[in-house]
Design a protein around this motif. Sequence first.
Motif, PDB file in Angstrom:
ATOM      1  N   ALA A   8       0.813  -1.225   0.000  1.00  0.00           N
ATOM      2  CA  ALA A   8       0.000   0.000   0.000  1.00  0.00           C
ATOM      3  C   ALA A   8       0.842   1.268   0.000  1.00  0.00           C
ATOM      4  O   ALA A   8       0.367   2.329   0.399  1.00  0.00           O
ATOM      5  CB  ALA A   8      -0.961   0.016   1.191  1.00  0.00           C
ATOM      6  N   ARG A   9       2.073   1.169  -0.473  1.00  0.00           N
ATOM      7  CA  ARG A   9       2.913   2.353  -0.617  1.00  0.00           C
ATOM      8  C   ARG A   9       3.482   2.379  -2.026  1.00  0.00           C
ATOM      9  O   ARG A   9       3.645   1.335  -2.670  1.00  0.00           O
ATOM     10  CB  ARG A   9       4.055   2.367   0.396  1.00  0.00           C
ATOM     11  N   VAL A  10       3.795   3.575  -2.498  1.00  0.00           N
ATOM     12  CA  VAL A  10       4.397   3.737  -3.817  1.00  0.00           C
ATOM     13  C   VAL A  10       5.901   3.859  -3.641  1.00  0.00           C
ATOM     14  O   VAL A  10       6.385   4.622  -2.788  1.00  0.00           O
ATOM     15  CB  VAL A  10       3.833   4.987  -4.530  1.00  0.00           C
ATOM     16  N   TRP A  11       6.627   3.098  -4.474  1.00  0.00           N
ATOM     17  CA  TRP A  11       8.087   3.094  -4.413  1.00  0.00           C
ATOM     18  C   TRP A  11       8.648   3.417  -5.787  1.00  0.00           C
ATOM     19  O   TRP A  11       8.064   3.067  -6.805  1.00  0.00           O
ATOM     20  CB  TRP A  11       8.597   1.726  -3.964  1.00  0.00           C
ATOM     21  N   MET A  12       9.796   4.061  -5.794  1.00  0.00           N
ATOM     22  CA  MET A  12      10.477   4.395  -7.035  1.00  0.00           C
ATOM     23  C   MET A  12      11.660   3.463  -7.224  1.00  0.00           C
ATOM     24  O   MET A  12      12.469   3.278  -6.301  1.00  0.00           O
ATOM     25  CB  MET A  12      10.950   5.856  -7.024  1.00  0.00           C
ATOM     26  N   ARG A  13      11.740   2.879  -8.437  1.00  0.00           N
ATOM     27  CA  ARG A  13      12.875   2.018  -8.754  1.00  0.00           C
ATOM     28  C   ARG A  13      14.104   2.890  -9.001  1.00  0.00           C
ATOM     29  O   ARG A  13      14.118   3.710  -9.913  1.00  0.00           O
ATOM     30  CB  ARG A  13      12.581   1.178 -10.001  1.00  0.00           C
ATOM     31  N   THR A  14      15.124   2.706  -8.225  1.00  0.00           N
ATOM     32  CA  THR A  14      16.355   3.480  -8.382  1.00  0.00           C
ATOM     33  C   THR A  14      17.539   2.525  -8.458  1.00  0.00           C
ATOM     34  O   THR A  14      17.412   1.319  -8.210  1.00  0.00           O
ATOM     35  CB  THR A  14      16.561   4.456  -7.217  1.00  0.00           C
ATOM     36  N   LEU A  15      18.693   3.069  -8.761  1.00  0.00           N
ATOM     37  CA  LEU A  15      19.906   2.262  -8.811  1.00  0.00           C
ATOM     38  C   LEU A  15      20.248   1.678  -7.447  1.00  0.00           C
ATOM     39  O   LEU A  15      20.878   0.631  -7.353  1.00  0.00           O
ATOM     40  CB  LEU A  15      21.077   3.110  -9.312  1.00  0.00           C
ATOM     41  N   GLY A  16      19.834   2.360  -6.383  1.00  0.00           N
ATOM     42  CA  GLY A  16      20.112   1.879  -5.037  1.00  0.00           C
ATOM     43  C   GLY A  16      19.020   1.012  -4.461  1.00  0.00           C
ATOM     44  O   GLY A  16      19.083   0.659  -3.289  1.00  0.00           O
ATOM     45  N   GLY A  17      17.999   0.693  -5.263  1.00  0.00           N
ATOM     46  CA  GLY A  17      16.883  -0.113  -4.776  1.00  0.00           C
ATOM     47  C   GLY A  17      15.600   0.691  -4.775  1.00  0.00           C
ATOM     48  O   GLY A  17      15.504   1.767  -5.386  1.00  0.00           O
ATOM     49  N   LEU A  18      14.592   0.194  -4.091  1.00  0.00           N
ATOM     50  CA  LEU A  18      13.297   0.869  -4.022  1.00  0.00           C
ATOM     51  C   LEU A  18      13.336   1.983  -2.985  1.00  0.00           C
ATOM     52  O   LEU A  18      13.761   1.770  -1.848  1.00  0.00           O
ATOM     53  CB  LEU A  18      12.195  -0.135  -3.675  1.00  0.00           C
ATOM     54  N   GLU A  19      12.907   3.182  -3.405  1.00  0.00           N
ATOM     55  CA  GLU A  19      12.827   4.332  -2.512  1.00  0.00           C
ATOM     56  C   GLU A  19      11.378   4.775  -2.408  1.00  0.00           C
ATOM     57  O   GLU A  19      10.667   4.842  -3.413  1.00  0.00           O
ATOM     58  CB  GLU A  19      13.687   5.488  -3.048  1.00  0.00           C
ATOM     59  N   PRO A  20      10.886   5.087  -1.198  1.00  0.00           N
ATOM     60  CA  PRO A  20       9.473   5.456  -1.048  1.00  0.00           C
ATOM     61  C   PRO A  20       9.163   6.807  -1.683  1.00  0.00           C
ATOM     62  O   PRO A  20       9.994   7.712  -1.704  1.00  0.00           O
ATOM     63  CB  PRO A  20       9.289   5.503   0.473  1.00  0.00           C
ATOM     64  N   LEU A  42      -4.486   3.184  -6.965  1.00  0.00           N
ATOM     65  CA  LEU A  42      -5.705   3.462  -6.206  1.00  0.00           C
ATOM     66  C   LEU A  42      -5.682   2.765  -4.850  1.00  0.00           C
ATOM     67  O   LEU A  42      -6.124   3.331  -3.846  1.00  0.00           O
ATOM     68  CB  LEU A  42      -6.931   3.030  -7.005  1.00  0.00           C
ATOM     69  N   ALA A  43      -5.165   1.553  -4.815  1.00  0.00           N
ATOM     70  CA  ALA A  43      -5.072   0.846  -3.538  1.00  0.00           C
ATOM     71  C   ALA A  43      -4.145   1.579  -2.580  1.00  0.00           C
ATOM     72  O   ALA A  43      -4.403   1.649  -1.368  1.00  0.00           O
ATOM     73  CB  ALA A  43      -4.581  -0.584  -3.768  1.00  0.00           C
ATOM     74  N   ALA A  44      -3.054   2.143  -3.105  1.00  0.00           N
ATOM     75  CA  ALA A  44      -2.134   2.898  -2.252  1.00  0.00           C
ATOM     76  C   ALA A  44      -2.790   4.169  -1.726  1.00  0.00           C
ATOM     77  O   ALA A  44      -2.576   4.553  -0.569  1.00  0.00           O
ATOM     78  CB  ALA A  44      -0.863   3.232  -3.031  1.00  0.00           C
TER      79      ALA A  44
END
Length: 851
Positions: free
Chosen positions: A269-281, A311-313
Amino acid sequence: MAEIDTLTRPWLGDYETESGFDLLVTSRGSLRRRWQPLLTALERLDPDTLAQRVEEIQRLLHENGVTYGRSADDPESLRQWRLDPLPLVITPTEWQGLEGALLQRMRLLDALLADIYGPRRMLEEGVLPADALFANPGFLLACDRLYGKRGPALSLLAVDLSRDSEGRWCVLADHLQTPTGMGFALENRIAMARAFPGVYRNAPLRRLAGFLERQHHALGALSPLTLDQPRIALLAPGSAHASHFEHAYLANYLNLALVEGSDLVVRDARVWMRTLGGLEPVDVLLKQIGDAWSDPLELEADSLIGVPGLLAAIRGGGVGVANPPGVGVLENPLIAAYLPRLCERLLGEPLAMAGPESHWCGETAGLAWALADFERLRFQRVDAGHAISEPKTLSPAARAALREALVANPERYVASRPLEGATAPFMTHVGGSLTPATFNLRCFVQARYDDHRHPAGFEAMPGGVAWQGLPGAEMATSQCVKDVWVSATSPQPHVSRLRRASQPFVVTRDGADLPSRVAESLFWLGRYGERLDGHARLLREAIYRLMEQDQESLADPALDDLLRLLGLERGLVDPVQSRFQHDREQLLSLFKESHPEALPNLLARLVANGRAVRDHLGDDAWRVFNQLHQEGVRLPQAGIHEGRRAVEALITQSAAFFGFCNETMPHHYGWRFLDIGRFIERAMLTLRLLRVALIEAPQAAPEADGAPLAGDGLWEVVLATTDNASAYRRRYRSELYPAAILDLLLFDEGNPRSIGYMFKRLERQIAHLPQPQDTPYRSDEARLLIRARAALHLADLDALAESALLPQARQALSTLLDALAEPLAALSQAIEHSHFSHAEAPRQLIPMQAP
């Protein structure tokens, strides 16, 4: 008033308006006082100075890449953007009334949105027709109960306005899904301030920067979890979208991460951004994509630009969104027809600023009104797109069909009366007289929050963007826009785009939060930039040799190999054509888009990747990048002489662009991927050149004394293409030695154009890329480079130097070049797999239990 008319008579010329209301002159032909200071200041500039200032405006917009059009890849439509040096002036008194109406509209739409997706009292009480509302494609059942949990439902609103023939402001459209235009308004203001500093400095204007500075604060207040330093991102459809300039501009100005749907993922239920260092909120999203495309899991399943699970997030309180999906229901013409009644019911006050008269034809009175004046009205369907049908513009058959459809299904249509717009002054040409024309104005309203993140009402931007066109015409179709100046009663202080922070902040510098997609685009920006540079250099050498040949029998033999390196095959020459004409047409084909390796095609790929990382490039680099792009627009019209000058410009501008990137980009992950892409491509081109020159091309016969081979033009091409001709002459004078060429281009690690230098630089860059922490082994990329460098270091230069004389030495050189090229080709794939792959490991969603 006579004095004012005398001062501005050169501007007015034959200024005549046929409308009932004009913003410049009254019905008696006298000038309105609001324009006196501005026109007087412009009148003090002589025609040449004014022309230079107007040209400066266009140059600034051009250099900054300010573009808007139906297609971001259509340079013809993008060049039509012109900023009128005469802004649209709004007085303080006039703005006070306009601002109040805009704030009321924001409050009304906010209350209506919360009701439509909440208790639906307006449907139960019969104020809104339920059947027509549910037929509205903008009504998304998946967004039910999504609003009103905390604070206002709406964060941003863009409103298109114009004035009618009596001078009253009228609303033409509301934009809530993608309220674009703020970036254009700000860039127009900056261009005007720089081109007319004296006029701008002395005019008491309301500033725009404060509105945007408070927007960043308001977006941060939407964060449902993180109180301090929330991560905010602007969700855009991508670099191919017509509004990409504004998305990148706003993201950079507001210090937001510019992301696309593929950059984001929903987990727990959270949005994360794919980055070179992993998932960031990600705590807050500024959404700039259509509602239906924002979540392919619950809305349009074939959307490629949305975020599955968004929508779920939102429901779970994991992310704040401005504006959330579902707001498109308010953009339907049905809502506009009922707003006067809704305002009375929801706010208990009359609607301060209405639109053109409109009625829903599903009511008996509305249908009768529409049929009584059918040919003078315009019609929109409530259950389809918002395209407008005007009977007066249709053929008799189409007009009859529309009338039959209206009578058969009146509940599907909203009828409205076209607005007879007022006119505003536009400058016809540089230094010319003014002419009246109808116009549109886009204003912006946003939610406000106090320092404790509590809602504090709404505010309107004191300005906007205006454009020439009939009332309701899209901004993209206009050829002229205006800055909008809201006058103030006293001089306004400058508002900095950067303000001092009041809270502690953790300093970082490794760039691990770089989205993987951005890293990939930077990598390919480097590759296509170097590929374009290499092709331009080869083409320049081919043009030189073509233009320098005097007779058919004395044609430069190196031209055949150059054509082959450029992907051209000479084949059979038409007997009607001379060899010169044939080669000329072959080279000119590289300026046309029909050839797969033509310069325009390479440049298009470069531009696409550059646009995708606009917010990661410095301002100076971006200006040169736009010059590079515009140079490419003229390529298809180039002849052989113009082509030579064009490739010279491409080489120079490409070097300037990457030079600025090297000097201005932080040397973190983004810059490293750009650099890696460049040197992989450069190394591949250099190895190809050496193979053709020293192995594949026919070799000249050795001289009697066995000393250096002179006169081999292709060796000169290799030195010229790699920009090593001067370095070679300085070291070895004018004689060509195979050993010297190989040392310079293979082994000399101090030469940026040598394979040894490139491998060393690639190894250094790759060593600084993010690597898995749980393995003691080297990455695939590192192992490939070790293999390539080992092959280079173990090579015998003395044996290879005889490659021009002995077949066995040429075979040894061929084997060495293969040993260098193979790891290099695999290196690109290894980097893509390690850092750019968006595939994720499977996750078990349901616990499995044994029976």
